[in-house]
Motif scaffolding. Structure first.
Motif, short mmCIF file in Angstrom:
data_model
loop_
_atom_site.label_atom_id
_atom_site.label_comp_id
_atom_site.label_asym_id
_atom_site.label_seq_id
_atom_site.Cartn_x
_atom_site.Cartn_y
_atom_site.Cartn_z
N ASP A 134 0.83 -1.21 0.00
CA ASP A 134 0.00 0.00 0.00
C ASP A 134 0.86 1.26 0.00
N ARG A 144 -7.81 8.15 -0.09
CA ARG A 144 -8.41 8.71 1.12
C ARG A 144 -7.40 8.74 2.27
N LEU A 145 -6.61 7.66 2.39
CA LEU A 145 -5.63 7.58 3.48
C LEU A 145 -4.51 8.60 3.34
N LYS A 198 -11.60 0.33 -5.86
CA LYS A 198 -11.89 0.52 -4.43
C LYS A 198 -10.60 0.63 -3.63
N ARG A 199 -9.60 -0.13 -4.01
CA ARG A 199 -8.30 -0.05 -3.32
C ARG A 199 -7.64 1.30 -3.60
N ALA A 223 -9.25 4.08 -4.27
CA ALA A 223 -10.01 5.08 -3.52
C ALA A 223 -9.61 5.07 -2.05
N ARG A 224 -9.42 3.89 -1.47
CA ARG A 224 -9.01 3.79 -0.07
C ARG A 224 -7.62 4.39 0.13
N ALA A 225 -6.70 4.09 -0.77
CA ALA A 225 -5.35 4.63 -0.66
C ALA A 225 -5.35 6.15 -0.81
#
Length: 128
Positions: A47, A91-92, A84-85, A87-89
């Motif tokens: 990540d 956001r983080l 989705k991964r 988008a999560r990354a």
């Protein structure tokens, strides 16, 4: 901090059994959580690399690429990632996504000249 991480941090001093009893968690849950720790560390490292690549793509696009375009760019580069991964990354790491398409409104509600009458004035029950 995670309860299981707390147990890991203090297990040499108090023991796993006692810590799990005090925290109200099952020992089997703790050992189940601890088992994939190397996998979790490996995913976090992946990540981190993905986040660096996302920052680079976002910077090259002058901040105009959102999740779909960044995911497509990564796939074109040979990486296997899901939107989705991405988008999560994003956001983080705090990278804002941007969609350049305009929303089209096809149906407009009709403007009636007066409000409809109600048959119930609040004093007697409505007729059926």
């Amino acid at each position: 901090m995670n309860r299981f991480q707390f147990v890991v941090d203090h297990q040499r001093r108090f023991g796993v059994k006692r810590l799990c009893q005090v925290l109200g968690i099952a020992r089997s849950s703790f050992y189940h959580w601890r088992k994939p720790a190397p996998t979790r560390a490996k995913r976090q490292a992946a990540d981190g690399k993905l986040a660096a690549r996302i920052r680079e793509i976002h910077r090259q696009s002058d901040g105009t690429y959102g999740v779909p375009r960044i995911a497509a760019e990564l796939r074109d580069g040979g990486e296997h990632v899901n939107h989705k991964r991405v988008a999560r990354a994003m956001r983080l790491i705090g990278v804002p996504g941007l969609r350049l398409c305009k929303r089209v409104r096809t149906t407009l509600p009709g403007q009636s000249p007066r409000k409809p009458r109600t048959c119930w004035d609040g004093t007697s029950p409505p007729r059926r």
